[in-house]
Structure formats: structure tokens, C-alpha cells
Design a protein around this motif. Sequence first.
Motif, PDB file in Angstrom:
ATOM      1  N   ILE A  14       0.860  -1.181   0.000  1.00 39.40           N
ATOM      2  CA  ILE A  14       0.000   0.000   0.000  1.00 39.40           C
ATOM      3  C   ILE A  14       0.898   1.233   0.000  1.00 39.40           C
ATOM      4  CG2 ILE A  14      -1.630   1.354   1.387  1.00 39.40           C
ATOM      5  CD1 ILE A  14      -2.740  -1.288   2.436  1.00 39.40           C
ATOM      6  N   GLY A  15       0.585   2.199  -0.862  1.00 40.13           N
ATOM      7  CA  GLY A  15       1.335   3.443  -0.911  1.00 40.13           C
ATOM      8  C   GLY A  15       0.466   4.617  -0.502  1.00 40.13           C
ATOM      9  N   ALA A  16       0.890   5.815  -0.907  1.00 40.47           N
ATOM     10  CA  ALA A  16       0.148   7.035  -0.588  1.00 40.47           C
ATOM     11  C   ALA A  16      -0.076   7.822  -1.868  1.00 40.47           C
ATOM     12  CB  ALA A  16       0.918   7.875   0.423  1.00 40.47           C
ATOM     13  N   GLU A  17      -1.227   8.468  -1.970  1.00 38.44           N
ATOM     14  CA  GLU A  17      -1.497   9.325  -3.116  1.00 38.44           C
ATOM     15  C   GLU A  17      -0.846  10.675  -2.884  1.00 38.44           C
ATOM     16  OE1 GLU A  17      -5.228   9.531  -4.936  1.00 38.44           O
ATOM     17  OE2 GLU A  17      -5.551   7.362  -4.973  1.00 38.44           O
ATOM     18  N   GLN A  18      -0.101  11.146  -3.874  1.00 31.56           N
ATOM     19  CA  GLN A  18       0.642  12.403  -3.824  1.00 31.56           C
ATOM     20  C   GLN A  18       0.161  13.236  -5.003  1.00 31.56           C
ATOM     21  OE1 GLN A  18       4.847  11.612  -3.396  1.00 31.56           O
ATOM     22  NE2 GLN A  18       5.447  13.695  -3.883  1.00 31.56           N
ATOM     23  N   GLY A  19      -0.946  13.964  -4.804  1.00 30.24           N
ATOM     24  CA  GLY A  19      -1.567  14.672  -5.915  1.00 30.24           C
ATOM     25  C   GLY A  19      -2.163  13.671  -6.886  1.00 30.24           C
ATOM     26  N   LEU A  71      18.063  -2.556   1.107  1.00 30.32           N
ATOM     27  CA  LEU A  71      17.807  -2.809  -0.307  1.00 30.32           C
ATOM     28  C   LEU A  71      16.326  -2.637  -0.616  1.00 30.32           C
ATOM     29  CD1 LEU A  71      20.231  -5.787  -0.962  1.00 30.32           C
ATOM     30  CD2 LEU A  71      20.588  -3.334  -1.314  1.00 30.32           C
ATOM     31  N   SER A  72      15.952  -1.384  -0.832  1.00 28.27           N
ATOM     32  CA  SER A  72      14.563  -1.058  -1.146  1.00 28.27           C
ATOM     33  C   SER A  72      14.536  -0.101  -2.325  1.00 28.27           C
ATOM     34  CB  SER A  72      13.870  -0.420   0.063  1.00 28.27           C
ATOM     35  OG  SER A  72      14.452   0.833   0.376  1.00 28.27           O
ATOM     36  N   LEU A  73      13.368   0.070  -2.910  1.00 28.19           N
ATOM     37  CA  LEU A  73      13.196   0.994  -4.027  1.00 28.19           C
ATOM     38  C   LEU A  73      11.927   1.808  -3.833  1.00 28.19           C
ATOM     39  CD1 LEU A  73      10.820  -0.497  -5.850  1.00 28.19           C
ATOM     40  CD2 LEU A  73      12.743  -1.859  -6.656  1.00 28.19           C
ATOM     41  N   ASN A  74      11.778   2.837  -4.641  1.00 30.68           N
ATOM     42  CA  ASN A  74      10.646   3.760  -4.552  1.00 30.68           C
ATOM     43  C   ASN A  74      10.010   3.903  -5.932  1.00 30.68           C
ATOM     44  OD1 ASN A  74      11.691   4.570  -1.794  1.00 30.68           O
ATOM     45  ND2 ASN A  74      13.344   5.358  -3.075  1.00 30.68           N
ATOM     46  N   ILE A  75       8.694   3.988  -5.954  1.00 27.60           N
ATOM     47  CA  ILE A  75       7.956   4.031  -7.217  1.00 27.60           C
ATOM     48  C   ILE A  75       6.973   5.195  -7.181  1.00 27.60           C
ATOM     49  CG2 ILE A  75       6.387   2.787  -8.766  1.00 27.60           C
ATOM     50  CD1 ILE A  75       7.337   0.191  -7.346  1.00 27.60           C
ATOM     51  N   TRP A  76       6.930   5.969  -8.261  1.00 25.31           N
ATOM     52  CA  TRP A  76       5.893   6.987  -8.446  1.00 25.31           C
ATOM     53  C   TRP A  76       5.157   6.663  -9.743  1.00 25.31           C
ATOM     54  CZ3 TRP A  76      10.658   7.847  -6.445  1.00 25.31           C
ATOM     55  CH2 TRP A  76      10.729   8.481  -5.201  1.00 25.31           C
ATOM     56  N   ALA A  77       3.849   6.525  -9.663  1.00 20.73           N
ATOM     57  CA  ALA A  77       3.062   6.115 -10.824  1.00 20.73           C
ATOM     58  C   ALA A  77       1.832   7.013 -10.943  1.00 20.73           C
ATOM     59  CB  ALA A  77       2.626   4.656 -10.680  1.00 20.73           C
ATOM     60  N   PRO A  78       1.566   7.577 -12.123  1.00 25.19           N
ATOM     61  CA  PRO A  78       0.389   8.420 -12.297  1.00 25.19           C
ATOM     62  C   PRO A  78      -0.901   7.659 -12.013  1.00 25.19           C
ATOM     63  CG  PRO A  78       1.903   8.708 -14.123  1.00 25.19           C
ATOM     64  CD  PRO A  78       2.398   7.532 -13.334  1.00 25.19           C
ATOM     65  N   VAL A  79      -1.872   8.366 -11.474  1.00 22.19           N
ATOM     66  CA  VAL A  79      -3.193   7.788 -11.206  1.00 22.19           C
ATOM     67  C   VAL A  79      -3.987   7.732 -12.510  1.00 22.19           C
ATOM     68  CG1 VAL A  79      -5.386   8.126  -9.990  1.00 22.19           C
ATOM     69  CG2 VAL A  79      -3.215   8.618  -8.831  1.00 22.19           C
ATOM     70  N   GLY A  80      -4.660   6.621 -12.753  1.00 18.94           N
ATOM     71  CA  GLY A  80      -5.612   6.530 -13.864  1.00 18.94           C
ATOM     72  C   GLY A  80      -5.011   6.487 -15.247  1.00 18.94           C
ATOM     73  N   ALA A  81      -3.798   5.941 -15.391  1.00 17.54           N
ATOM     74  CA  ALA A  81      -3.196   5.838 -16.722  1.00 17.54           C
ATOM     75  C   ALA A  81      -4.036   4.926 -17.606  1.00 17.54           C
ATOM     76  CB  ALA A  81      -1.773   5.295 -16.612  1.00 17.54           C
ATOM     77  N   LYS A  82      -4.207   5.316 -18.872  1.00 14.84           N
ATOM     78  CA  LYS A  82      -5.048   4.568 -19.814  1.00 14.84           C
ATOM     79  C   LYS A  82      -4.269   3.501 -20.581  1.00 14.84           C
ATOM     80  CE  LYS A  82      -8.480   7.317 -18.807  1.00 14.84           C
ATOM     81  NZ  LYS A  82      -9.527   6.854 -17.861  1.00 14.84           N
ATOM     82  N   ARG A  83      -2.942   3.520 -20.457  1.00 20.79           N
ATOM     83  CA  ARG A  83      -2.103   2.572 -21.198  1.00 20.79           C
ATOM     84  C   ARG A  83      -0.855   2.305 -20.372  1.00 20.79           C
ATOM     85  NH1 ARG A  83       2.002   5.826 -22.943  1.00 20.79           N
ATOM     86  NH2 ARG A  83       1.524   8.058 -23.087  1.00 20.79           N
ATOM     87  N   ALA A 102      16.187   8.045  -1.676  1.00 16.82           N
ATOM     88  CA  ALA A 102      15.341   9.017  -0.978  1.00 16.82           C
ATOM     89  C   ALA A 102      15.664  10.454  -1.356  1.00 16.82           C
ATOM     90  CB  ALA A 102      15.489   8.836   0.537  1.00 16.82           C
ATOM     91  N   ASP A 103      16.801  10.697  -2.004  1.00 18.68           N
ATOM     92  CA  ASP A 103      17.160  12.063  -2.412  1.00 18.68           C
ATOM     93  C   ASP A 103      16.475  12.484  -3.711  1.00 18.68           C
ATOM     94  OD1 ASP A 103      18.664  13.068  -0.369  1.00 18.68           O
ATOM     95  OD2 ASP A 103      20.615  12.731  -1.299  1.00 18.68           O
ATOM     96  N   TYR A 104      15.651  11.617  -4.283  1.00 18.51           N
ATOM     97  CA  TYR A 104      15.056  11.887  -5.591  1.00 18.51           C
ATOM     98  C   TYR A 104      13.569  11.579  -5.556  1.00 18.51           C
ATOM     99  CZ  TYR A 104      20.005  11.681  -6.531  1.00 18.51           C
ATOM    100  OH  TYR A 104      21.355  11.895  -6.463  1.00 18.51           O
ATOM    101  N   ASP A 105      12.767  12.616  -5.420  1.00 18.30           N
ATOM    102  CA  ASP A 105      11.315  12.475  -5.421  1.00 18.30           C
ATOM    103  C   ASP A 105      10.836  12.537  -6.865  1.00 18.30           C
ATOM    104  OD1 ASP A 105       8.500  13.071  -5.422  1.00 18.30           O
ATOM    105  OD2 ASP A 105       8.659  13.612  -3.307  1.00 18.30           O
ATOM    106  N   GLY A 106      10.305  11.431  -7.371  1.00 18.98           N
ATOM    107  CA  GLY A 106       9.945  11.338  -8.778  1.00 18.98           C
ATOM    108  C   GLY A 106       8.524  11.724  -9.109  1.00 18.98           C
ATOM    109  N   ALA A 107       7.788  12.323  -8.152  1.00 16.26           N
ATOM    110  CA  ALA A 107       6.374  12.621  -8.389  1.00 16.26           C
ATOM    111  C   ALA A 107       6.182  13.578  -9.559  1.00 16.26           C
ATOM    112  CB  ALA A 107       5.739  13.186  -7.116  1.00 16.26           C
ATOM    113  N   PHE A 108       7.003  14.623  -9.640  1.00 15.24           N
ATOM    114  CA  PHE A 108       6.821  15.626 -10.697  1.00 15.24           C
ATOM    115  C   PHE A 108       7.068  15.014 -12.071  1.00 15.24           C
ATOM    116  CE2 PHE A 108       8.029  19.197 -13.382  1.00 15.24           C
ATOM    117  CZ  PHE A 108       7.098  20.158 -13.044  1.00 15.24           C
ATOM    118  N   LEU A 109       8.148  14.269 -12.213  1.00 15.34           N
ATOM    119  CA  LEU A 109       8.435  13.627 -13.497  1.00 15.34           C
ATOM    120  C   LEU A 109       7.350  12.624 -13.876  1.00 15.34           C
ATOM    121  CD1 LEU A 109      12.290  12.962 -13.269  1.00 15.34           C
ATOM    122  CD2 LEU A 109      11.138  14.631 -14.734  1.00 15.34           C
ATOM    123  N   ALA A 110       6.881  11.869 -12.883  1.00 12.43           N
ATOM    124  CA  ALA A 110       5.838  10.878 -13.161  1.00 12.43           C
ATOM    125  C   ALA A 110       4.583  11.544 -13.711  1.00 12.43           C
ATOM    126  CB  ALA A 110       5.520  10.094 -11.893  1.00 12.43           C
TER     127      ALA A 110
END
Length: 496
Positions: A14-19, A71-83, A102-110
Amino acid sequence: MLTNAVQTTLGPIIGAEQGHVRAFRGVPFATARRFARATPPLAWTEPRRCTDYGAYAPQPGHLDHGEESCLSLNIWAPVGAKRPLPVLFFIHGGAFVTGGGADYDGAFLAAHGPAVIVTINYRLGPLGFLQLHRHGLGEANNLAISDSLAALDWVHANIANFGGDPNQLTLSGQSAGASLVIALATLPQARGKFARAMALSAPGRNIMSADHADVVARSVLAELGHDASAIASVPLAKLFAAVERVGRRIADETSSGTVFGPVLDGTEIPREPRDVFAEGSLRHIPLWLGSCRDEMVMFLKSTPPAAMTRTTERNVRATFGDAGWERLLACYRDSARRDEDPYEALLSDAFWHRPMADLARSHADAGGAVWLSRFDHRPALEPFLSQGPTHGADNACLWAHLPDFIDRPILKRKGGPMTPDDIDVAARFQTSLLRFVTSGASDVAEAWPRFEPGREPLAVFGQPFHVVPLNDGARFRLWTELSNRTNDKSKMRVAG
């Protein structure tokens, strides 16, 4: 707000919605005992909350974090992608001894891709790069490489559940991370798991020799004395202190001025990566290589100046002789910009820019698509505000959340508001990256043509964005003359 559970091969998370983006932080992809190869962690059945970054890989200033849980990773994924969306898989830099995802927040790029952004942790310093296998004290070499491969395997197997396309993954990294990308791209274990590659500011000598690795290992074991045979249980503070003392002694004796890095050990990394690119087996992989204009300023202004500055001068003198060095330095002085340090510019070309151009040339000659860039913009953020577009300036803009630079919690660097010029250059840089991640082309062809034999365009990210020929100017001509003369002498020695 929490997200719905997403199933992975290890269990639901389970993650968190960020915008308009779902963020999953601290997702475990592997676990590892000290000096042992990474293995999958124990699976779970109940949804696991992944809303906070995982433990940092042990490093100076952060030795209280768990070794086996880093040894962990972080994922940012847009909500409601159609493809299914393209995936950016990013490996952080930090001279192989510091940093983390943790030094790289990928929300904006995602959100602006749209794309799925992944950042990873891997083991650092002695835990990731100390080569003990040949000394009978470790299970494997190049553990940071095997960590990165484990993360890539996890992403390839699971990213579709987050809206990503596993067949459209771009390997990317900066500095030490760029070295790992160049090495990973050539490994058989990574084949078929990425479609493109991007390397920002890869050091010129990014692969260590097995002999160098042995010198480091022997020196660290000797520094630990009677604890050498029990190195797997030495307290982290003692291990890292021993490595620091060794580094101060031997860094000047290395070809790169750094103690650690991926090692050409013949097993985990069987071949020199640049040879693999040159032979053409990666010609189907689009490649973006970039650097910053004043790469070496940061290292010259460190206290004391970094060893790579001294070893770079020594290497140039060894290749071209003292007379060749003096000719180069005189040329740089004669052609220097008003605000340019000729000595720094010469070192930056020798250690950073020319090796990147050589790799671009090898890939293009082998039939691969490659783009070469240089970042000339000075971000209004320290250390760049006082040092100019030095090492990492492009990275600061790449990860910015326009109109602000982001905080870097591990490096303890604060973000802040961007100037209009910052926003303009960063937006162009991000757009080019996202276009590359999506299509394998860095920009519209007319604005930034690909690097090809006999046609070597260099894209300059500055005000304004422009493209210049790489193979032009007095500096380029002198480097070519000296290189040709050195090659001719080598051929004569071989023939003789």
C-alpha cells in the motif's frame, strides 16, 4: 490518502497518493547479509504499508541504519493511466560511498511524463564494492552490481502492476550511478530488461581493474589487523573508519582518484563495458550521454582538493608527456572564457567530457543511436550558485518540482525557489528526458540531431538551448593532434 493494495511477487503493498501520483516508498526488493549476494526477502500475505523511505544504505553519517534492510526501491506512478507507461529506472550517484533513492522524489516527473519513475538503493562503500572473494572472505564480487540487477529484476517482474511497461524501461543514473548504468547495460543478466540507457556525468575511468580491487582489499584487511578474518562482524563504524584511512593513503595512487567502483573481475563483469559498446552488440539501445560544463570545479574546491584532480593531471602527463600537458594548458589559457579557469576546464575535458564523447563515438560507429549533451546552466542553488554548472547541476534541475528545487535529505541539501531561467532550462531538460524515455529520441531531430560518424552535434542546455559541433575549435584540434601522435608512437613500438 492511502492507495489500494498493489500485488507484487513478494506480497501486496500500500502506498500514498501524492496529488495525481501514487507513491510507494521503501519497497523491499532484496535482503543481504554482509558481503553476501542479495536474495529475495521473506514474502508476506497482509498488505504492507510502503509510505516512508526505507533505511539508507550504511554510509558516513548514516551508520546506524540496518545493513540487511537497506535494499529497497521507490515508485511513483500516475493515477488513472489509460495505457502502460514508460519506466525510468534511476541509480543514484555519490562516488560509490554516499547517497540513496530518498534524495530523488519522482512525483513531478511521473505526473508530467506521464511515466513510472523508480529510484533504488544499493550497498555502498566497502559493503557494496570491497572485493573479498579472492581473499576467501566473501561470497561474491561486485555486490552493488548484483544489488542493482536484483532491483532491475524486481521492477521487470512487477512494474506492470503499477501501470508501467516492462518493455519500455530506461536505465538511467548520474555520476557513480552512471558508471553502474554503463556496466549494467553490457551484462547478459540485464539483456531484454531495458530498452534505453541514459548516463549523466559518468567518470572517465568508470571500471576498476581487478588488481586495483585487490590492493584496496588487502589494504583494508591490513588496516583492520587481527579483525581481518572476522570482517563480516566488525562494527560498521570500525570498518568505515578503516576504509577512510586507506582511502586517504591510496587514492592518489589509483588511476581515477577513487577507491571504489565496479570492478572488471571477469565473472560478475566479464568484459570492459566500453569494448561491448564498441563491438555493436548494444547498437539496438538508444543512448543519451551527458555532462556538466564545469564538472571538476566541485572537486578542486573541496578541502583538500579531491584526488581525482591530481590523478587526472598525472594521467594526461603520462599519456602526452610534460610537453604535451604544457601545450594543452597553454591552449586552454589562450582560449579561456572570461569566467573560466583554464586548469579546471582542461581537467574537466580530460576526466569527464572526452571519455563521454569517446563512448558516444564508439556507440555511433557501431550503428547505435546516441545523443550527447552538456549542461551549461548555473542553478540558483548552492553549491552551483557559487561554483557554476559543476558536477550535479543537471541532476538538480532534472529532479526539480517546478518552480522549486527539491530537498536532498541524505546529502543534507535544502531545495528552494527557482529563478525564471532555472525553470526554463529545467523544463527543457525534463521534457527532453521524458521524450527520450517515451520514444528513444531526445528531442525533435531538427533541434538536436543524433551523434553520428563525421557529424558530432553537442546539445548545450543553457540560455538559450543550442547545438554546437563537438569536433571544432583549437582545443579539439590539439587533443586530436596529441592523440594521433601518441597512437602513431604506440604502433611503431608494436611494429618494432
